[in-house]
Design a protein around this motif. Structure first.
Motif, PDB file in Angstrom:
ATOM      1  N   TRP A  25       0.828  -1.199   0.000  1.00 34.54           N
ATOM      2  CA  TRP A  25       0.000   0.000   0.000  1.00 34.54           C
ATOM      3  C   TRP A  25       0.865   1.252   0.000  1.00 34.54           C
ATOM      4  CZ3 TRP A  25      -0.341   3.860   3.726  1.00 34.54           C
ATOM      5  CH2 TRP A  25      -1.311   4.824   3.482  1.00 34.54           C
ATOM      6  N   ALA A  26       1.891   1.261   0.830  1.00 35.17           N
ATOM      7  CA  ALA A  26       2.761   2.432   0.914  1.00 35.17           C
ATOM      8  C   ALA A  26       3.543   2.627  -0.383  1.00 35.17           C
ATOM      9  CB  ALA A  26       3.707   2.295   2.101  1.00 35.17           C
ATOM     10  N   CYS A  27       3.931   1.554  -1.042  1.00 31.49           N
ATOM     11  CA  CYS A  27       4.615   1.681  -2.339  1.00 31.49           C
ATOM     12  C   CYS A  27       3.707   2.340  -3.363  1.00 31.49           C
ATOM     13  CB  CYS A  27       5.060   0.319  -2.852  1.00 31.49           C
ATOM     14  SG  CYS A  27       6.565  -0.261  -2.113  1.00 31.49           S
ATOM     15  N   GLY A  28       2.462   1.973  -3.352  1.00 33.74           N
ATOM     16  CA  GLY A  28       1.523   2.580  -4.290  1.00 33.74           C
ATOM     17  C   GLY A  28       1.327   4.057  -4.029  1.00 33.74           C
ATOM     18  N   SER A  29       1.308   4.447  -2.757  1.00 32.05           N
ATOM     19  CA  SER A  29       1.119   5.863  -2.453  1.00 32.05           C
ATOM     20  C   SER A  29       2.406   6.656  -2.651  1.00 32.05           C
ATOM     21  CB  SER A  29       0.616   6.036  -1.022  1.00 32.05           C
ATOM     22  OG  SER A  29       1.590   5.610  -0.098  1.00 32.05           O
ATOM     23  N   CYS A  30       3.567   6.034  -2.535  1.00 36.11           N
ATOM     24  CA  CYS A  30       4.833   6.736  -2.722  1.00 36.11           C
ATOM     25  C   CYS A  30       5.242   6.823  -4.185  1.00 36.11           C
ATOM     26  CB  CYS A  30       5.950   6.042  -1.940  1.00 36.11           C
ATOM     27  SG  CYS A  30       5.796   6.229  -0.168  1.00 36.11           S
TER      28      CYS A  30
ATOM     29  N   TRP B  56       5.596  10.315  -5.613  1.00 28.47           N
ATOM     30  CA  TRP B  56       6.653  11.205  -5.138  1.00 28.47           C
ATOM     31  C   TRP B  56       7.652  11.470  -6.255  1.00 28.47           C
ATOM     32  CZ3 TRP B  56       8.322   9.123   0.312  1.00 28.47           C
ATOM     33  CH2 TRP B  56       7.234   9.223   1.177  1.00 28.47           C
ATOM     34  N   PRO B  57       8.456  12.517  -6.122  1.00 28.47           N
ATOM     35  CA  PRO B  57       9.503  12.769  -7.122  1.00 28.47           C
ATOM     36  C   PRO B  57      10.442  11.576  -7.251  1.00 28.47           C
ATOM     37  CG  PRO B  57       9.292  14.624  -5.634  1.00 28.47           C
ATOM     38  CD  PRO B  57       8.427  13.538  -5.092  1.00 28.47           C
ATOM     39  N   ARG B  58      10.867  11.283  -8.431  1.00 30.08           N
ATOM     40  CA  ARG B  58      11.620  10.071  -8.734  1.00 30.08           C
ATOM     41  C   ARG B  58      13.049   9.996  -8.161  1.00 30.08           C
ATOM     42  NH1 ARG B  58       7.607   6.908  -9.476  1.00 30.08           N
ATOM     43  NH2 ARG B  58       6.366   7.365 -11.280  1.00 30.08           N
ATOM     44  N   PRO B  59      13.772  11.083  -7.963  1.00 31.52           N
ATOM     45  CA  PRO B  59      15.173  10.921  -7.583  1.00 31.52           C
ATOM     46  C   PRO B  59      15.417  10.295  -6.210  1.00 31.52           C
ATOM     47  CG  PRO B  59      14.760  13.159  -8.345  1.00 31.52           C
ATOM     48  CD  PRO B  59      13.451  12.462  -8.254  1.00 31.52           C
ATOM     49  N   ARG B  60      14.414  10.241  -5.341  1.00 23.40           N
ATOM     50  CA  ARG B  60      14.635   9.758  -3.986  1.00 23.40           C
ATOM     51  C   ARG B  60      13.918   8.433  -3.735  1.00 23.40           C
ATOM     52  NH1 ARG B  60      14.442  14.837  -0.132  1.00 23.40           N
ATOM     53  NH2 ARG B  60      16.239  13.831   0.766  1.00 23.40           N
ATOM     54  N   LEU B  61      14.086   7.497  -4.628  1.00 22.81           N
ATOM     55  CA  LEU B  61      13.384   6.218  -4.529  1.00 22.81           C
ATOM     56  C   LEU B  61      13.882   5.380  -3.361  1.00 22.81           C
ATOM     57  CD1 LEU B  61      13.137   5.298  -8.297  1.00 22.81           C
ATOM     58  CD2 LEU B  61      11.405   6.324  -6.825  1.00 22.81           C
ATOM     59  N   THR B  62      15.166   5.458  -3.058  1.00 24.80           N
ATOM     60  CA  THR B  62      15.695   4.696  -1.924  1.00 24.80           C
ATOM     61  C   THR B  62      15.113   5.215  -0.618  1.00 24.80           C
ATOM     62  OG1 THR B  62      17.736   4.320  -3.142  1.00 24.80           O
ATOM     63  CG2 THR B  62      17.809   3.954  -0.789  1.00 24.80           C
ATOM     64  N   LEU B  63      15.009   6.525  -0.479  1.00 19.52           N
ATOM     65  CA  LEU B  63      14.428   7.113   0.723  1.00 19.52           C
ATOM     66  C   LEU B  63      12.946   6.770   0.833  1.00 19.52           C
ATOM     67  CD1 LEU B  63      14.946   8.900   3.175  1.00 19.52           C
ATOM     68  CD2 LEU B  63      14.384  10.870   1.746  1.00 19.52           C
TER      69      LEU B  63
ATOM     70  N   ALA C 251      16.320  -1.243  -0.241  1.00 16.68           N
ATOM     71  CA  ALA C 251      16.952  -2.005  -1.321  1.00 16.68           C
ATOM     72  C   ALA C 251      15.969  -2.281  -2.461  1.00 16.68           C
ATOM     73  CB  ALA C 251      17.510  -3.317  -0.784  1.00 16.68           C
ATOM     74  N   VAL C 252      14.763  -2.692  -2.115  1.00 14.68           N
ATOM     75  CA  VAL C 252      13.777  -3.051  -3.131  1.00 14.68           C
ATOM     76  C   VAL C 252      13.075  -1.808  -3.676  1.00 14.68           C
ATOM     77  CG1 VAL C 252      11.635  -4.334  -3.519  1.00 14.68           C
ATOM     78  CG2 VAL C 252      13.460  -5.343  -2.174  1.00 14.68           C
ATOM     79  N   GLY C 253      12.965  -0.765  -2.849  1.00 12.04           N
ATOM     80  CA  GLY C 253      12.280   0.443  -3.269  1.00 12.04           C
ATOM     81  C   GLY C 253      12.912   1.109  -4.468  1.00 12.04           C
ATOM     82  N   ARG C 254      14.209   1.035  -4.558  1.00  9.34           N
ATOM     83  CA  ARG C 254      14.937   1.602  -5.701  1.00  9.34           C
ATOM     84  C   ARG C 254      14.441   0.980  -7.011  1.00  9.34           C
ATOM     85  NH1 ARG C 254      20.794   0.315  -4.945  1.00  9.34           N
ATOM     86  NH2 ARG C 254      20.043   0.463  -2.835  1.00  9.34           N
ATOM     87  N   TRP C 255      14.134  -0.302  -6.961  1.00  9.43           N
ATOM     88  CA  TRP C 255      13.686  -1.018  -8.147  1.00  9.43           C
ATOM     89  C   TRP C 255      12.152  -0.979  -8.286  1.00  9.43           C
ATOM     90  CZ3 TRP C 255      10.739  -5.547  -8.107  1.00  9.43           C
ATOM     91  CH2 TRP C 255      10.535  -6.109  -9.340  1.00  9.43           C
ATOM     92  N   ALA C 256      11.436  -1.229  -7.184  1.00 13.14           N
ATOM     93  CA  ALA C 256       9.978  -1.386  -7.244  1.00 13.14           C
ATOM     94  C   ALA C 256       9.255  -0.065  -7.484  1.00 13.14           C
ATOM     95  CB  ALA C 256       9.469  -2.023  -5.955  1.00 13.14           C
ATOM     96  N   LEU C 257       9.805   1.037  -7.030  1.00 16.35           N
ATOM     97  CA  LEU C 257       9.112   2.319  -7.180  1.00 16.35           C
ATOM     98  C   LEU C 257       9.451   3.016  -8.482  1.00 16.35           C
ATOM     99  CD1 LEU C 257       9.491   3.655  -3.545  1.00 16.35           C
ATOM    100  CD2 LEU C 257       7.463   2.674  -4.599  1.00 16.35           C
ATOM    101  N   ARG C 258      10.310   2.433  -9.276  1.00 21.68           N
ATOM    102  CA  ARG C 258      10.744   3.049 -10.527  1.00 21.68           C
ATOM    103  C   ARG C 258       9.625   3.103 -11.564  1.00 21.68           C
ATOM    104  NH1 ARG C 258      16.468   1.404 -12.303  1.00 21.68           N
ATOM    105  NH2 ARG C 258      16.629   2.115 -10.178  1.00 21.68           N
ATOM    106  N   TRP C 259       8.710   2.184 -11.537  1.00 21.01           N
ATOM    107  CA  TRP C 259       7.655   2.120 -12.535  1.00 21.01           C
ATOM    108  C   TRP C 259       6.827   3.344 -12.448  1.00 21.01           C
ATOM    109  CZ3 TRP C 259       3.113   2.265  -9.898  1.00 21.01           C
ATOM    110  CH2 TRP C 259       3.119   1.786  -8.605  1.00 21.01           C
TER     111      TRP C 259
END
Length: 86
Positions: free
Chosen positions: A17-22, A25-32, A78-86
């Protein structure tokens, strides 16, 4: 169902759920953003686990809850860098 399985289930639900809402957000801070979602999921999972677990000594809570929350935060980073890129 065991308390650990309930906790893991809630952690997965909150993280997704949080990945979907994040994702907005602006793309450059995917790890954060992944770290934040991992902390959120870990906090919810620790809360749900704490409500179902009879063990409540200071050592148990301080060690295992902290490790659980921090491991989900590291996994989210670690996964957010990849999973939130879409």
């Amino acid at each position: 169902m065991s308390a650990a399985a309930i906790s893991w289930s809630w952690a997965c639900r909150c993280w997704s759920w949080a990945c979907g809402s994040c994702a907005a957000w602006p793309r450059p801070r995917l790890t954060l953003a992944g770290l934040a979602t991992g902390l959120f999921a870990g906090g919810v999972a620790a809360t749900v686990y704490g409500l179902h677990c009879a063990e409540n000594t200071f050592t148990f809570v301080a060690l295992w809850y902290s490790l659980g929350v921090l491991s989900l935060a590291a996994l989210g980073a670690a996964v957010g860098r990849w999973a939130l890129r879409w």
